[in-house]
Design a protein around this motif. Structure first.
Motif, PDB file in Angstrom:
ATOM      1  N   GLY A   1       0.779  -1.229   0.000  1.00  0.00           N
ATOM      2  CA  GLY A   1       0.000   0.000   0.000  1.00  0.00           C
ATOM      3  C   GLY A   1       0.807   1.273   0.000  1.00  0.00           C
ATOM      4  O   GLY A   1       0.248   2.362  -0.210  1.00  0.00           O
TER       5      GLY A   1
ATOM      6  N   ALA B   1     -11.207   4.823  -7.993  1.00  0.00           N
ATOM      7  CA  ALA B   1     -10.542   3.581  -7.601  1.00  0.00           C
ATOM      8  C   ALA B   1     -11.186   2.404  -8.293  1.00  0.00           C
ATOM      9  O   ALA B   1     -12.387   2.419  -8.586  1.00  0.00           O
ATOM     10  CB  ALA B   1     -10.612   3.394  -6.087  1.00  0.00           C
TER      11      ALA B   1
ATOM     12  N   LYS C   1     -12.783  -1.118  -8.303  1.00  0.00           N
ATOM     13  CA  LYS C   1     -13.563  -1.805  -7.277  1.00  0.00           C
ATOM     14  C   LYS C   1     -13.905  -3.239  -7.650  1.00  0.00           C
ATOM     15  O   LYS C   1     -14.756  -3.852  -7.029  1.00  0.00           O
ATOM     16  CB  LYS C   1     -14.871  -1.036  -7.031  1.00  0.00           C
ATOM     17  CG  LYS C   1     -14.674   0.383  -6.505  1.00  0.00           C
ATOM     18  CD  LYS C   1     -13.987   0.402  -5.152  1.00  0.00           C
ATOM     19  CE  LYS C   1     -13.884   1.816  -4.602  1.00  0.00           C
ATOM     20  NZ  LYS C   1     -13.144   1.850  -3.311  1.00  0.00           N
TER      21      LYS C   1
ATOM     22  N   THR D   1      -8.473  -4.521  -6.006  1.00  0.00           N
ATOM     23  CA  THR D   1      -9.039  -3.222  -5.707  1.00  0.00           C
ATOM     24  C   THR D   1      -7.924  -2.227  -5.395  1.00  0.00           C
ATOM     25  O   THR D   1      -6.791  -2.608  -5.120  1.00  0.00           O
ATOM     26  CB  THR D   1     -10.005  -3.300  -4.520  1.00  0.00           C
ATOM     27  OG1 THR D   1      -9.277  -3.772  -3.379  1.00  0.00           O
ATOM     28  CG2 THR D   1     -11.160  -4.249  -4.813  1.00  0.00           C
ATOM     29  N   SER D   2      -8.257  -0.938  -5.443  1.00  0.00           N
ATOM     30  CA  SER D   2      -7.316   0.105  -5.062  1.00  0.00           C
ATOM     31  C   SER D   2      -8.035   1.135  -4.207  1.00  0.00           C
ATOM     32  O   SER D   2      -9.261   1.133  -4.108  1.00  0.00           O
ATOM     33  CB  SER D   2      -6.705   0.763  -6.309  1.00  0.00           C
ATOM     34  OG  SER D   2      -7.711   1.270  -7.166  1.00  0.00           O
ATOM     35  N   VAL D   3      -7.271   2.004  -3.583  1.00  0.00           N
ATOM     36  CA  VAL D   3      -7.817   3.031  -2.690  1.00  0.00           C
ATOM     37  C   VAL D   3      -7.702   4.372  -3.403  1.00  0.00           C
ATOM     38  O   VAL D   3      -6.617   4.768  -3.830  1.00  0.00           O
ATOM     39  CB  VAL D   3      -7.050   3.069  -1.352  1.00  0.00           C
ATOM     40  CG1 VAL D   3      -7.591   4.175  -0.459  1.00  0.00           C
ATOM     41  CG2 VAL D   3      -7.144   1.709  -0.659  1.00  0.00           C
TER      42      VAL D   3
ATOM     43  N   LYS E   1      -2.461  10.289  -2.099  1.00  0.00           N
ATOM     44  CA  LYS E   1      -1.997   9.798  -0.793  1.00  0.00           C
ATOM     45  C   LYS E   1      -0.775  10.560  -0.286  1.00  0.00           C
ATOM     46  O   LYS E   1       0.034  11.059  -1.055  1.00  0.00           O
ATOM     47  CB  LYS E   1      -1.594   8.325  -0.871  1.00  0.00           C
ATOM     48  CG  LYS E   1      -2.525   7.405  -1.616  1.00  0.00           C
ATOM     49  CD  LYS E   1      -3.856   7.216  -0.959  1.00  0.00           C
ATOM     50  CE  LYS E   1      -4.613   6.086  -1.658  1.00  0.00           C
ATOM     51  NZ  LYS E   1      -4.686   6.249  -3.137  1.00  0.00           N
TER      52      LYS E   1
ATOM     53  N   TYR F   1      -4.307   2.684   7.156  1.00  0.00           N
ATOM     54  CA  TYR F   1      -4.895   3.679   6.262  1.00  0.00           C
ATOM     55  C   TYR F   1      -5.688   4.704   7.062  1.00  0.00           C
ATOM     56  O   TYR F   1      -6.469   4.349   7.954  1.00  0.00           O
ATOM     57  CB  TYR F   1      -5.814   3.014   5.236  1.00  0.00           C
ATOM     58  CG  TYR F   1      -5.062   2.218   4.195  1.00  0.00           C
ATOM     59  CD1 TYR F   1      -4.528   2.842   3.079  1.00  0.00           C
ATOM     60  CD2 TYR F   1      -4.872   0.845   4.351  1.00  0.00           C
ATOM     61  CE1 TYR F   1      -3.823   2.123   2.111  1.00  0.00           C
ATOM     62  CE2 TYR F   1      -4.165   0.112   3.399  1.00  0.00           C
ATOM     63  CZ  TYR F   1      -3.648   0.762   2.285  1.00  0.00           C
ATOM     64  OH  TYR F   1      -2.958   0.043   1.352  1.00  0.00           O
TER      65      TYR F   1
ATOM     66  N   HIS G   1      -8.235   7.752   6.322  1.00  0.00           N
ATOM     67  CA  HIS G   1      -9.032   8.368   5.272  1.00  0.00           C
ATOM     68  C   HIS G   1      -9.536   9.728   5.715  1.00  0.00           C
ATOM     69  O   HIS G   1     -10.222   9.861   6.706  1.00  0.00           O
ATOM     70  CB  HIS G   1     -10.227   7.464   4.916  1.00  0.00           C
ATOM     71  CG  HIS G   1      -9.799   6.132   4.404  1.00  0.00           C
ATOM     72  ND1 HIS G   1      -9.165   5.956   3.195  1.00  0.00           N
ATOM     73  CD2 HIS G   1      -9.907   4.884   4.949  1.00  0.00           C
ATOM     74  CE1 HIS G   1      -8.920   4.672   3.011  1.00  0.00           C
ATOM     75  NE2 HIS G   1      -9.338   4.003   4.068  1.00  0.00           N
TER      76      HIS G   1
END
Length: 448
Positions: free
Chosen positions: A116, A348, A350, A356-358, A362, A441, A443
């Motif tokens: 990540g 992202a 899904k 998957t990605s975020v 970042k 993570y 958010h």
């Protein structure tokens, strides 16, 4: 910059064709749709480390910066694309004036990373950023895999020097990049002269079994090598009988013989026997170098052996079983329109299947414990927590198309040593396990 500095043949005019065709066809479609100029944010990351690895190593950043600078569609490249009807005339015109004008941020080369971690962030218009996907991933995936293997081998070696000697086990251009990544990861020297020339890495080498076989007697071969290279040379002693070769080597060179190299057999047993024999012959300062399909596990098994240096080839240049770092390059935010003032929105992937990605641009920081040892990789969007502001990892590499962060390979090498030393002790364990620290993570509001 001369393309030879990248490890490329001198007749390769640019890095623009180090890409996949769909990068160009996406640009063509985006130009027609009016979306090509939307401000976009791409990030490089990996969803997981190779099985059994406790940390990753960022390597290849310097080569990425060279590749971005040389990403130009010259007349020959444009002619090729036109003749193959790969893109239309409008797109060819656009490519002809291509110069990356965006920004690139990333973990400094030599730093460690975890699942990540936003290892590199590329920002600009969609069209100019998407073209760089393949060449960036090609470099980072290869170099980071080699550097991670080198780092593990350096830890296993416990301070004994490591020699990179894998040029004959991989593509000739990959060999140069592998030497660079190995030096970053802790190797002391390389046998590859192209790597020494391009990256100023120390080079070493003396002779192979062929040189011994060339002569009528092993003694003649040793005498010829000593006469040419001096008593401090390294003599290869396992062409015939090792004990007899060691005796002959000391007789020819005297106790000042620099080293002997063992390239076959039970290295642990043979090294002990050779050390005892050298000492008995008065060559107490003569070093022992071992080679022969070594990897980090074999190196660790020789920790108690009287070995002074290791030469590593095949296992190093193939990433010791993991030839890629599995990095991906994903769009994580884009503007609502081509208007320069349009806000960014997170995007992202899904889909199911673990890919998957975020979304969102970042930041990354590393939380330390009371002793200054890393305990968590923190990745987030939005505002950076106050306690992590001074621990942020990303640095500016390219600003408005100009490289702003070139570094010498020795600086990068020292950074990696410091980064690895800042991890928990279990990071250097060769047993299988999870990443040595978790990724957390955070958010916040944001594509911005």
């Amino acid at each position: 910059m001369n393309t030879a500095d990248l490890g490329l043949p001198v007749d390769v005019p640019s890095t623009a064709l180090f890409t996949d065709q769909y990068e160009l066809t996406m640009v063509q479609a985006a130009l027609k749709a009016g979306t090509a100029e939307r401000h976009s944010v791409f990030e490089v990351f990996t969803r997981r480390l190779p099985d059994g690895r406790r940390y990753g190593v960022v390597a290849g950043t310097g080569r990425v910066l060279d590749a971005v600078e040389n990403f130009r569609f010259d007349a020959d490249v444009l002619r090729f694309l036109g003749e193959r009807d790969i893109v239309d005339a409008q797109t060819l015109d656009w490519l002809g004036s291509y110069r990356f004008s965006g920004d690139i941020w990333g973990y400094p080369e030599g730093e460690v990373y975890f699942p990540g971690s936003p290892i590199m962030r590329v920002e600009g218009s969609f069209a100019e950023c998407v073209l760089l996907e393949t060449v960036i991933l090609s470099i980072l995936n290869h170099d980071s895999a080699i550097a991670a293997a080198a780092s593990r081998m350096a830890s296993a070696a416990g301070g004994r020097p490591l020699i990179e000697m894998g040029a004959r086990r991989t593509h000739e251009l990959a060999a140069v990049a592998a030497s660079r990544a190995a030096y970053l990861g802790g190797f002391a020297s390389t046998s590859d002269l192209a790597a020494g020339f391009r990256y100023n890495i120390p080079t070493v080498g003396t002779s192979a079994h062929a040189f011994t076989l060339l002569h009528d007697h092993e003694r003649d071969a040793f005498r010829a090598q000593v006469n040419s290279l001096g008593r401090g040379t390294t003599l290869l002693v396992d062409t015939y009988d090792v004990a007899e070769a060691v005796r002959t080597a000391v007789e020819v060179a005297g106790p000042e013989l620099g080293a002997v190299r063992i390239d076959s057999g039970d290295l642990l047993l043979v090294a002990h026997r050779v050390r005892q024999q050298l000492d008995e012959l008065g060559a107490r300062d003569t070093k022992i170098i071992v080679t022969s399909d070594l990897d980090e596990y074999a190196i660790a098994s020789l920790a108690a052996a009287p070995v002074d240096a290791y030469g590593v080839g095949t296992q190093l240049v193939t990433g010791s079983g993991h030839p890629t770092a599995s990095m991906v390059y994903k769009l994580v935010a884009r503007a609502e329109s081509a208007d320069p003032k349009a806000p960014l929105v997170p995007v992202a992937k899904k889909s199911s299947g673990g890919k998957t990605s975020v979304g969102g641009r970042k930041w990354a920081a590393r939380r330390l414990d009371a002793d200054g040892i890393a305990e968590t990789e923190v990745v987030g969007t939005g505002a950076v927590p106050a306690d992590l502001v001074d621990r942020q990892l990303l640095v500016e590499l390219v600003k408005s198309g100009d490289v702003v962060a070139r570094e010498s390979l020795d600086v990068v090498r020292d950074r990696h040593t410091a980064a690895r030393d800042g991890l928990p002790l279990s990071a250097t364990q060769l047993s299988r396990g999870e990443p040595v620290i978790p990724t957390e993570y955070v958010h916040g509001r944001s594509g911005s």
